[in-house]
Write an enzyme that holds these catalytic residues in place. Structure first.
Site, short mmCIF file in Angstrom:
data_model
loop_
_atom_site.label_atom_id
_atom_site.label_comp_id
_atom_site.label_asym_id
_atom_site.label_seq_id
_atom_site.Cartn_x
_atom_site.Cartn_y
_atom_site.Cartn_z
N SER A 111 0.80 -1.23 0.00
CA SER A 111 0.00 0.00 0.00
C SER A 111 0.83 1.28 0.00
O SER A 111 0.28 2.38 -0.15
CB SER A 111 -0.94 0.01 1.21
OG SER A 111 -1.98 -0.92 1.03
N LYS A 170 0.26 3.46 -2.99
CA LYS A 170 -0.97 4.25 -3.21
C LYS A 170 -0.73 5.74 -3.41
O LYS A 170 -1.32 6.34 -4.32
CB LYS A 170 -1.93 4.00 -2.05
CG LYS A 170 -2.48 2.58 -2.00
CD LYS A 170 -3.30 2.31 -0.75
CE LYS A 170 -3.84 0.90 -0.72
NZ LYS A 170 -4.58 0.59 0.52
N TYR A 229 -4.04 -3.23 -10.04
CA TYR A 229 -3.78 -2.71 -8.70
C TYR A 229 -3.00 -3.71 -7.86
O TYR A 229 -2.02 -3.36 -7.18
CB TYR A 229 -5.10 -2.36 -8.00
CG TYR A 229 -4.95 -2.24 -6.51
CD1 TYR A 229 -4.25 -1.17 -5.96
CD2 TYR A 229 -5.46 -3.21 -5.66
CE1 TYR A 229 -4.07 -1.07 -4.58
CE2 TYR A 229 -5.29 -3.12 -4.29
CZ TYR A 229 -4.59 -2.05 -3.75
OH TYR A 229 -4.40 -1.96 -2.40
N TYR A 257 -4.55 4.74 7.96
CA TYR A 257 -5.84 4.08 8.14
C TYR A 257 -6.53 4.53 9.42
O TYR A 257 -6.60 5.72 9.72
CB TYR A 257 -5.68 2.56 8.10
CG TYR A 257 -4.97 2.06 6.88
CD1 TYR A 257 -5.41 2.40 5.60
CD2 TYR A 257 -3.84 1.25 6.97
CE1 TYR A 257 -4.77 1.95 4.46
CE2 TYR A 257 -3.20 0.77 5.84
CZ TYR A 257 -3.67 1.14 4.58
OH TYR A 257 -3.02 0.68 3.47
N VAL A 298 1.45 -3.60 4.17
CA VAL A 298 1.38 -4.81 4.99
C VAL A 298 2.61 -5.70 4.83
O VAL A 298 2.72 -6.71 5.55
CB VAL A 298 0.10 -5.62 4.68
CG1 VAL A 298 -1.13 -4.85 5.10
CG2 VAL A 298 0.04 -6.02 3.22
#
Length: 411
Positions: A64, A67, A189, A241, A259
């Site tokens: 991530s 992103k 993605y 998050y 992660v």
């Protein structure tokens, strides 16, 4: 002499070893086999110097942390308003893989959660899914300053477990957020998340954002400053998050976690940061990585809300003077001494050391010195003394406190 920065990063890394809780991500088979004891840290300055310690050569998937960079590419292609029509910028307060869509429009809350990141990938301009993915990987590579590639083992592992992301894709298609077949978008993605990086790559990518969108080494402008500000704002409010509020108050650095165990952080105008350790907390953030980022922020006064003036070069002038009949090199410093300005000074001393035995540091024009800069300056002074130099200090205002160096009698 040698720079104290690697030693400092090594101490930060060692001090995080007590943070041994958490567990590796087990929902992706390839990540479940990661060595939980791996750890690394890297710092890149806005002029392209990278310092790294620990398992710095270890490659891991970007996950991530991709992103913000895909979001930046979509913004470059479509503009803030164009992207904003399909992806919001509001913190969700939920986990990264929650279904967090606006009830009336189906628009994902922000581009840092999975649903928003899938939509963002689909907004990258291309004539085919293959071209889109290649544009994304090439974009990351330009930020890293070298060609990056997809770890095919990780990609296959994630594609085999991508049911929830595929569900996001179909849901987004039903709301018209994704055009056409959502499956290639979701697969693109997932494959972007499998790009292989090191902490040095990530730190340099972050330093490009810290440098206003200009690559620190090549000088190439990759992103408009207005878009950099937009990306960093979303990272600050949404990048961690459902731990974003705690992160803002304790660390205060625009950041994004992954992660695989990485965290990338950006302090505008100063440094790019990257840490890595695979054990994750309940939010999906690296346990040791959070500890390292907390210490970096505290030691180096990196919290974005600290009222510090922008960093600039510490050196105002370098001149030759005569003290007691002996030729002496005098470094005239000015402004605020913070990590980035002192690091630049030390690097100058390492790369172009003084040729005289006697050296004077004139800090009469220095306004403030933060703690980490003071410690670095003292370590650098000791290194110069170990190299055979005799040091003196011109500090009529006492900004360095009790340094242990003799006062200079130079005018």
């Amino acid at each position: 002499m040698k720079s104290p920065v690697p030693g400092y990063l090594s101490r930060v890394l060692a001090s995080s070893s007590a943070s041994s809780g958490g567990a590796v991500a087990d929902y992706i088979p390839e990540l479940a086999g990661a060595d939980p004891d791996h750890a690394a840290i890297a710092l890149a300055t806005v002029d392209g110097t990278v310092y790294a310690q620990g398992d710095a050569d270890l490659a891991f998937s970007i996950q991530s942390m991709s992103k913000p960079f895909t979001y930046a590419l979509a913004l470059s292609d479509r503009g803030i308003d164009g992207v904003g029509e399909r992806v919001g910028v509001e913190p969700s307060g939920e986990a990264f893989n929650e279904i967090s869509l606006e009830p009336d429009t189906g628009r994902p809350r922000n581009p840092m959660i999975n649903a928003g990141a899938i939509a963002t990938h689909g907004l990258v301009s291309a004539s085919s899914p293959e071209e889109r993915l290649e544009r994304v990987v090439s974009w990351y590579s330009r930020f890293a300053g070298r060609r990056l590639d997809i770890d095919e083992q990780v990609a296959r592992s994630e594609l085999g477990e991508g049911h929830r992301n595929l569900a996001f894709g179909h849901l987004l298609r039903s709301f018209g957020i994704i055009d056409g077949d959502p499956v290639p978008v979701v697969e693109g993605y997932i494959r972007q998340c499998a790009v292989s990086v090191t902490v040095e790559d990530l730190a340099l990518m972050a330093a490009t954002l810290a440098n206003g969108g200009v690559h620190p080494r090549s000088g190439e402008r990759l992103l408009d400053p207005k878009l950099v500000r937009h990306v960093l704002s979303v990272m600050m409010s949404c990048g961690m998050y459902d731990a974003a509020g705690d992160w803002l108050t304790t660390v205060g650095i625009p950041s994004k976690s992954g992660v695989s165990g990485g965290i990338v952080g950006v302090l505008p105008g100063q440094v790019g940061l990257a840490v890595f350790s695979p054990r994750l907390d309940r939010h999906g953030n690296s346990v040791r990585g959070v500890t390292m980022m907390e210490r970096l922020s505290e030691d180096m006064n990196l919290h974005l809300m600290d009222a510090a003036r922008p960093a600039r070069s510490a050196i105002r002038d370098v001149r030759r003077v005569e003290i007691h009949g002996e030729e002496t090199t005098a470094y005239v410093l000015h402004g605020d001494l913070v990590f980035s300005s002192v690091e630049s000074l030390i690097r100058r001393l390492v790369e172009d050391p003084p040729t005289t035995r006697c050296v004077v540091f004139d800090v009469d024009r220095v306004d403030e010195v933060d703690d980490v800069a003071r410690r670095m300056a003292v370590e650098a002074a000791r290194s110069l003394i170990d190299d055979g130099h005799e040091l003196a200090l011109a500090d009529r205002n006492g900004v360095l406190g009790e340094s242990g160096l003799p006062a200079s009698t130079a005018d």
